[in-house]
Write a protein that holds these residues in place. Structure first.
Motif, PDB file in Angstrom:
ATOM      1  N   GLY A 127       0.823  -1.217   0.000  1.00  0.00           N
ATOM      2  CA  GLY A 127       0.000   0.000   0.000  1.00  0.00           C
ATOM      3  C   GLY A 127       0.850   1.256   0.000  1.00  0.00           C
ATOM      4  O   GLY A 127       1.929   1.301  -0.593  1.00  0.00           O
ATOM      5  N   VAL A 183       7.026  13.432   5.988  1.00  0.00           N
ATOM      6  CA  VAL A 183       6.803  12.098   5.399  1.00  0.00           C
ATOM      7  C   VAL A 183       6.883  12.266   3.878  1.00  0.00           C
ATOM      8  O   VAL A 183       5.929  12.679   3.222  1.00  0.00           O
ATOM      9  N   ASP A 185       7.064  10.600   0.416  1.00  0.00           N
ATOM     10  CA  ASP A 185       6.612   9.266  -0.010  1.00  0.00           C
ATOM     11  C   ASP A 185       6.035   9.362  -1.411  1.00  0.00           C
ATOM     12  O   ASP A 185       4.952   9.915  -1.585  1.00  0.00           O
ATOM     13  N   ALA A 187       5.911   7.512  -5.651  1.00  0.00           N
ATOM     14  CA  ALA A 187       6.303   6.554  -6.678  1.00  0.00           C
ATOM     15  C   ALA A 187       7.398   7.209  -7.517  1.00  0.00           C
ATOM     16  O   ALA A 187       7.466   8.441  -7.608  1.00  0.00           O
ATOM     17  N   LYS A 195      -3.240   5.926 -10.230  1.00  0.00           N
ATOM     18  CA  LYS A 195      -3.777   7.221 -10.679  1.00  0.00           C
ATOM     19  C   LYS A 195      -4.264   7.093 -12.121  1.00  0.00           C
ATOM     20  O   LYS A 195      -5.268   7.713 -12.501  1.00  0.00           O
ATOM     21  N   GLY A 318       4.250  15.501   3.630  1.00  0.00           N
ATOM     22  CA  GLY A 318       3.425  14.992   4.734  1.00  0.00           C
ATOM     23  C   GLY A 318       2.254  15.924   5.024  1.00  0.00           C
ATOM     24  O   GLY A 318       1.205  15.487   5.494  1.00  0.00           O
ATOM     25  N   GLU A 321      -1.128  15.267   2.922  1.00  0.00           N
ATOM     26  CA  GLU A 321      -1.852  14.074   3.384  1.00  0.00           C
ATOM     27  C   GLU A 321      -2.611  14.375   4.680  1.00  0.00           C
ATOM     28  O   GLU A 321      -3.749  13.955   4.859  1.00  0.00           O
TER      29      GLU A 321
HETATM   30  P1  NAD Z   1       2.574  12.112  -5.046  1.00  0.00           P
HETATM   31  O1  NAD Z   1       3.064  12.425  -6.399  1.00  0.00           O
HETATM   32  O2  NAD Z   1       1.218  12.596  -4.647  1.00  0.00           O
HETATM   33  O3  NAD Z   1       3.655  12.682  -4.017  1.00  0.00           O
HETATM   34  C1  NAD Z   1       3.398  12.520  -2.658  1.00  0.00           C
HETATM   35  C2  NAD Z   1       4.551  13.107  -1.846  1.00  0.00           C
HETATM   36  O4  NAD Z   1       4.803  14.476  -2.202  1.00  0.00           O
HETATM   37  C3  NAD Z   1       4.159  13.142  -0.376  1.00  0.00           C
HETATM   38  O5  NAD Z   1       5.315  13.019   0.419  1.00  0.00           O
HETATM   39  C4  NAD Z   1       3.539  14.528  -0.250  1.00  0.00           C
HETATM   40  O6  NAD Z   1       3.500  14.969   1.106  1.00  0.00           O
HETATM   41  C5  NAD Z   1       4.460  15.343  -1.103  1.00  0.00           C
HETATM   42  N1  NAD Z   1       3.852  16.553  -1.672  1.00  0.00           N
HETATM   43  C6  NAD Z   1       2.689  16.612  -2.366  1.00  0.00           C
HETATM   44  N2  NAD Z   1       2.445  17.885  -2.765  1.00  0.00           N
HETATM   45  C7  NAD Z   1       3.491  18.624  -2.324  1.00  0.00           C
HETATM   46  C8  NAD Z   1       3.847  20.015  -2.437  1.00  0.00           C
HETATM   47  N3  NAD Z   1       3.064  20.893  -3.085  1.00  0.00           N
HETATM   48  N4  NAD Z   1       4.996  20.436  -1.871  1.00  0.00           N
HETATM   49  C9  NAD Z   1       5.796  19.558  -1.208  1.00  0.00           C
HETATM   50  N5  NAD Z   1       5.521  18.237  -1.071  1.00  0.00           N
HETATM   51  C10 NAD Z   1       4.390  17.777  -1.627  1.00  0.00           C
HETATM   52  O7  NAD Z   1       2.624  10.542  -4.724  1.00  0.00           O
HETATM   53  P2  NAD Z   1       2.584   9.324  -5.771  1.00  0.00           P
HETATM   54  O8  NAD Z   1       3.868   9.247  -6.490  1.00  0.00           O
HETATM   55  O9  NAD Z   1       1.329   9.426  -6.550  1.00  0.00           O
HETATM   56  O10 NAD Z   1       2.488   8.094  -4.758  1.00  0.00           O
HETATM   57  C11 NAD Z   1       1.267   7.855  -4.071  1.00  0.00           C
HETATM   58  C12 NAD Z   1       1.403   6.706  -3.122  1.00  0.00           C
HETATM   59  O11 NAD Z   1       1.574   5.504  -3.848  1.00  0.00           O
HETATM   60  C13 NAD Z   1       2.589   6.759  -2.158  1.00  0.00           C
HETATM   61  O12 NAD Z   1       2.053   6.604  -0.858  1.00  0.00           O
HETATM   62  C14 NAD Z   1       3.440   5.543  -2.522  1.00  0.00           C
HETATM   63  O13 NAD Z   1       4.076   4.914  -1.426  1.00  0.00           O
HETATM   64  C15 NAD Z   1       2.400   4.637  -3.100  1.00  0.00           C
HETATM   65  N6  NAD Z   1       2.957   3.602  -3.982  1.00  0.00           N
HETATM   66  C16 NAD Z   1       2.962   2.301  -3.540  1.00  0.00           C
HETATM   67  C17 NAD Z   1       3.438   1.297  -4.377  1.00  0.00           C
HETATM   68  C18 NAD Z   1       3.444  -0.141  -3.922  1.00  0.00           C
HETATM   69  O14 NAD Z   1       3.770  -1.005  -4.723  1.00  0.00           O
HETATM   70  N7  NAD Z   1       3.097  -0.442  -2.703  1.00  0.00           N
HETATM   71  C19 NAD Z   1       3.907   1.607  -5.658  1.00  0.00           C
HETATM   72  C20 NAD Z   1       3.895   2.940  -6.062  1.00  0.00           C
HETATM   73  C21 NAD Z   1       3.407   3.942  -5.223  1.00  0.00           C
END
Ligand code: NAD
Length: 365
Positions: A127, A183, A185, A187, A195, A318, A321
């Motif tokens: 997750g 935090v 975090d 991809a 997405k 962080g 979220e």
């Molecule tokens: P995302 O592109 O939304 O980026 C999220 C990160 O950027 C967070 O740390 C957030 O606090 C930060 N952030 C967002 N807006 C910001 C801003 N304006 N300024 C500064 N920081 C900011 O995330 P994503 O790449 O879409 O990933 C989403 C989730 O998917 C994550 O929780 C990731 O762990 C998860 N994921 C899991 C797997 C798996 O196989 N388990 C695989 C891929 C992704």
């Protein structure tokens, strides 16, 4: 009660949605505690603004379960324990359970010894990786996580035209004294695969520069990330995101022993994650007073960067979220009809009626 939100979506109360997912997971044979952990984890991902890793994944889990790629009621197997090095096998069990157990063991060791490196192989989908950093943060620990995905590759290497890697997330949690933690975090693909799935269900395009079609040409049609013929997502930040993805594949997949995504497909639907986590207790490093003070001084200075008029200012990882969670607690969680229908179909595969799932989801007790 459920309420219509924007066209094509319905808003569910968090508690009701959690009960509905718990019932779905329990119908697959999970013990009550496992069902509770899986449901809480998925609903929290939606609440945190990451629908890609929210309850929509439960339909994927049911397919994995029915094909034997996900095993219920598993616990981490300790394969090596040197005190500060743990090698664990997740036995294809729910990531929400084996991930939590792995981090609990790692936290215990890091608090005793200052550091613990946890190599977790063969966890079913872990997750949101931030969830595991948050578990470490509850104990005041810094943590770094490198994760690979042992499933059909879906991301192209920088310069390549077909998929050779996963969305390989990287995550860092940093505690702050008296303040909410950092935090980070994400991809390493420009968008998480979920997405593209959410965009596909909502009939929306994906942003330009995020996806290639099945012939390697740029496209905004979300279907190339979701249904055959498959294309490939692109890494973020060209060679930089690709470089992070590469190290996550090697650390999460090869170093943990769990395997990389080039492994032959077993034919079973499943999403396995390998995760290398480094947990560190600042108190043992002897810098914790300075670390706490300097972190706040630095963040204060950072926030004083001038920003354009009317812009929201500097956001720290962080914060989005946590803001989303506050909104979700008050307003509930919007789910699109495509995702909801997939969940109802998944429930029916396990003998749970759509009426019961809807009744549970609509209750707010
Ligand atoms: P995302 O592109 O939304 O980026 C999220 C990160 O950027 C967070 O740390 C957030 O606090 C930060 N952030 C967002 N807006 C910001 C801003 N304006 N300024 C500064 N920081 C900011 O995330 P994503 O790449 O879409 O990933 C989403 C989730 O998917 C994550 O929780 C990731 O762990 C998860 N994921 C899991 C797997 C798996 O196989 N388990 C695989 C891929 C992704």
């Amino acid at each position: 009660m459920k309420q219509p939100a924007r066209a094509g979506t319905v808003t569910w109360p968090m508690r009701g949605l959690t009960r509905a997912i718990e019932a779905l997971v329990a119908a697959g044979g999970s013990a009550p505690e496992e069902a509770r952990l899986v449901a809480a984890n998925l609903v929290l991902a939606n609440a945190s603004g990451h629908d890609s890793h929210g309850v929509g994944m439960a339909a994927r889990y049911v397919d994995s379960l029915l094909q034997g790629g996900l095993r219920v009621n598993q616990h981490v197997q300790v394969q090596l324990d040197t005190g500060s090095l743990l090698r664990l096998d997740g036995s294809s069990g729910y990531g929400q359970v084996v991930g939590r157990e792995a981090m609990a063991l790692g936290c215990e060791r890091a608090l005793q010894q200052g550091v613990c490196v946890v190599a977790l192989a063969n966890a079913h989908h872990l997750g949101r990786i931030g969830h595991w950093a948050e578990q470490c943060l509850e104990q005041g620990l810094v943590s770094l996580h490198f994760v690979n995905v042992v499933a059909r590759p879906i991301v192209a290497p920088h310069g390549g035209l077909d998929a050779r890697t996963g969305t390989n997330p990287v995550c860092v949690g940093i505690p702050r004294a008296g303040h909410e933690p950092i935090v980070l975090d994400f991809a390493t693909s420009r968008i998480a695969q979920g997405k593209a799935r959410v965009a596909y269900h909502r009939g929306l395009p994906v942003p330009e520069g995020t996806l290639l079609d099945d012939r390697g040409a740029p496209t905004t049609e979300a279907r190339y990330g979701v249904v055959p013929p498959y294309g490939a997502l692109l890494p973020f930040g060209e060679h930089k995101g690709f470089g992070l993805s590469l190290v996550a594949e090697l650390l999460g997949g090869a170093l943990t022993g769990g395997g990389t995504c080039r492994e032959p497909d077993t034919g079973k639907r499943r999403i396995l994650n390998g995760m290398l986590s480094i947990l560190l207790d600042p108190a043992h490093l002897g810098t914790s007073t300075y670390f706490a003070a300097e972190t706040e001084a630095y963040i204060d200075w950072l926030r004083r960067s001038p920003t354009p008029a009317g812009a929201p200012g500097i956001t720290l990882a962080g914060e989005p979220e946590r803001a989303a969670r506050r909104r979700a607690a008050e307003q509930g969680i919007d789910l699109d009809e495509g995702t909801w229908q997939e969940l109802l179909n998944a429930a029916q595969k396990l003998g749970l009626s759509a009426e019961r799932v809807e009744r549970l989801a609509a209750s707010d007790i």
